[in-house]
Design a protein around this motif. Sequence first.
Motif, PDB file in Angstrom:
ATOM      1  N   TRP A 218       0.621   9.997   9.502  1.00  0.00           N
ATOM      2  CA  TRP A 218       1.677   9.141   8.949  1.00  0.00           C
ATOM      3  C   TRP A 218       2.772   9.999   8.332  1.00  0.00           C
ATOM      4  O   TRP A 218       3.960   9.758   8.535  1.00  0.00           O
ATOM      5  CB  TRP A 218       1.104   8.160   7.930  1.00  0.00           C
ATOM      6  CG  TRP A 218       2.156   7.217   7.471  1.00  0.00           C
ATOM      7  CD1 TRP A 218       2.559   6.064   8.087  1.00  0.00           C
ATOM      8  CD2 TRP A 218       2.998   7.363   6.328  1.00  0.00           C
ATOM      9  NE1 TRP A 218       3.592   5.503   7.379  1.00  0.00           N
ATOM     10  CE2 TRP A 218       3.882   6.271   6.312  1.00  0.00           C
ATOM     11  CE3 TRP A 218       3.084   8.321   5.323  1.00  0.00           C
ATOM     12  CZ2 TRP A 218       4.839   6.108   5.314  1.00  0.00           C
ATOM     13  CZ3 TRP A 218       4.031   8.160   4.334  1.00  0.00           C
ATOM     14  CH2 TRP A 218       4.894   7.050   4.340  1.00  0.00           C
ATOM     15  N   LEU A 219       2.368  11.015   7.577  1.00  0.00           N
ATOM     16  CA  LEU A 219       3.351  11.895   6.940  1.00  0.00           C
ATOM     17  C   LEU A 219       4.240  12.591   7.973  1.00  0.00           C
ATOM     18  O   LEU A 219       5.419  12.817   7.735  1.00  0.00           O
ATOM     19  CB  LEU A 219       2.649  12.945   6.080  1.00  0.00           C
ATOM     20  CG  LEU A 219       2.096  12.444   4.745  1.00  0.00           C
ATOM     21  CD1 LEU A 219       1.187  13.486   4.118  1.00  0.00           C
ATOM     22  CD2 LEU A 219       3.230  12.073   3.801  1.00  0.00           C
ATOM     23  N   SER A 220       3.660  12.908   9.133  1.00  0.00           N
ATOM     24  CA  SER A 220       4.441  13.603  10.158  1.00  0.00           C
ATOM     25  C   SER A 220       5.277  12.639  10.997  1.00  0.00           C
ATOM     26  O   SER A 220       6.028  13.063  11.873  1.00  0.00           O
ATOM     27  CB  SER A 220       3.514  14.416  11.066  1.00  0.00           C
ATOM     28  OG  SER A 220       2.739  13.555  11.880  1.00  0.00           O
ATOM     29  N   GLY A 221       5.124  11.324  10.738  1.00  0.00           N
ATOM     30  CA  GLY A 221       5.937  10.335  11.439  1.00  0.00           C
ATOM     31  C   GLY A 221       5.393   9.900  12.788  1.00  0.00           C
ATOM     32  O   GLY A 221       6.101   9.275  13.570  1.00  0.00           O
ATOM     33  N   THR A 222       4.125  10.193  13.065  1.00  0.00           N
ATOM     34  CA  THR A 222       3.573   9.835  14.379  1.00  0.00           C
ATOM     35  C   THR A 222       2.734   8.566  14.371  1.00  0.00           C
ATOM     36  O   THR A 222       2.178   8.188  15.390  1.00  0.00           O
ATOM     37  CB  THR A 222       2.716  10.981  14.954  1.00  0.00           C
ATOM     38  OG1 THR A 222       1.639  11.257  14.054  1.00  0.00           O
ATOM     39  CG2 THR A 222       3.550  12.243  15.155  1.00  0.00           C
ATOM     40  N   LEU A 223       2.656   7.896  13.236  1.00  0.00           N
ATOM     41  CA  LEU A 223       1.881   6.653  13.142  1.00  0.00           C
ATOM     42  C   LEU A 223       2.812   5.460  13.007  1.00  0.00           C
ATOM     43  O   LEU A 223       3.768   5.507  12.243  1.00  0.00           O
ATOM     44  CB  LEU A 223       1.021   6.689  11.877  1.00  0.00           C
ATOM     45  CG  LEU A 223      -0.446   6.960  12.048  1.00  0.00           C
ATOM     46  CD1 LEU A 223      -1.079   7.202  10.704  1.00  0.00           C
ATOM     47  CD2 LEU A 223      -1.126   5.853  12.737  1.00  0.00           C
ATOM     48  N   VAL A 224       2.531   4.389  13.736  1.00  0.00           N
ATOM     49  CA  VAL A 224       3.296   3.149  13.593  1.00  0.00           C
ATOM     50  C   VAL A 224       2.337   1.975  13.511  1.00  0.00           C
ATOM     51  O   VAL A 224       1.223   2.027  14.018  1.00  0.00           O
ATOM     52  CB  VAL A 224       4.285   2.930  14.769  1.00  0.00           C
ATOM     53  CG1 VAL A 224       5.352   4.003  14.770  1.00  0.00           C
ATOM     54  CG2 VAL A 224       3.560   2.908  16.098  1.00  0.00           C
ATOM     55  N   ASP A 225       2.789   0.903  12.887  1.00  0.00           N
ATOM     56  CA  ASP A 225       1.986  -0.313  12.752  1.00  0.00           C
ATOM     57  C   ASP A 225       1.802  -0.967  14.110  1.00  0.00           C
ATOM     58  O   ASP A 225       2.765  -1.159  14.847  1.00  0.00           O
ATOM     59  CB  ASP A 225       2.700  -1.275  11.797  1.00  0.00           C
ATOM     60  CG  ASP A 225       1.957  -2.585  11.600  1.00  0.00           C
ATOM     61  OD1 ASP A 225       0.731  -2.633  11.816  1.00  0.00           O
ATOM     62  OD2 ASP A 225       2.622  -3.560  11.217  1.00  0.00           O
ATOM     63  N   SER A 226       0.570  -1.311  14.432  1.00  0.00           N
ATOM     64  CA  SER A 226       0.293  -1.993  15.702  1.00  0.00           C
ATOM     65  C   SER A 226       0.738  -3.449  15.657  1.00  0.00           C
ATOM     66  O   SER A 226       0.917  -4.079  16.689  1.00  0.00           O
ATOM     67  CB  SER A 226      -1.206  -1.947  16.012  1.00  0.00           C
ATOM     68  OG  SER A 226      -1.905  -2.781  15.099  1.00  0.00           O
ATOM     69  N   GLY A 227       0.880  -3.993  14.429  1.00  0.00           N
ATOM     70  CA  GLY A 227       1.245  -5.395  14.276  1.00  0.00           C
ATOM     71  C   GLY A 227       0.081  -6.339  14.512  1.00  0.00           C
ATOM     72  O   GLY A 227       0.230  -7.545  14.451  1.00  0.00           O
ATOM     73  N   ASP A 228      -1.102  -5.784  14.754  1.00  0.00           N
ATOM     74  CA  ASP A 228      -2.268  -6.616  15.046  1.00  0.00           C
ATOM     75  C   ASP A 228      -2.884  -7.158  13.769  1.00  0.00           C
ATOM     76  O   ASP A 228      -3.150  -6.403  12.837  1.00  0.00           O
ATOM     77  CB  ASP A 228      -3.343  -5.816  15.791  1.00  0.00           C
ATOM     78  CG  ASP A 228      -2.953  -5.525  17.220  1.00  0.00           C
ATOM     79  OD1 ASP A 228      -2.120  -6.276  17.757  1.00  0.00           O
ATOM     80  OD2 ASP A 228      -3.468  -4.554  17.785  1.00  0.00           O
TER      81      ASP A 228
END
Length: 120
Positions: free
Chosen positions: A99-109
């Motif tokens: 997340w800190l590196s910007g590679t995680l996003v919310d799946s919205g699930d």
Amino acid sequence: MKIALPTRQNLIDSHFGHCEYFTVFTADDSNKKITAQETVASPAGCGCKSNIAHVLSDMGVTVMIAGNMGDGAVNVLNSAGIEVLRGCSGDVKEAALNWLSGTLVDSGDSCHAHDHECHH
């Protein structure tokens, strides 16, 4: 900055409201490094009906990285000033670093889809 993750055996617990405990990482936003780690006991009963959102918010948590979570829990956390990313699994420290590196996003699930990885 503080990031919380519902945890079971150092992995993101797929059920936010029933995790063993929450892992809270303190991160240095400027160099994207974790500087401290602590645990917070999980409240008894359902997570979204407990005071955990306010406990975490009072600690300075602004991000929750989670597996599956219902909309009610997301709304409670958002109301406490905590951004929620759902659909995540795996090692809690690795997820926080991603997340800190910007590679995680919310799946919205919401809490009806199981067994999937964080979207990179």
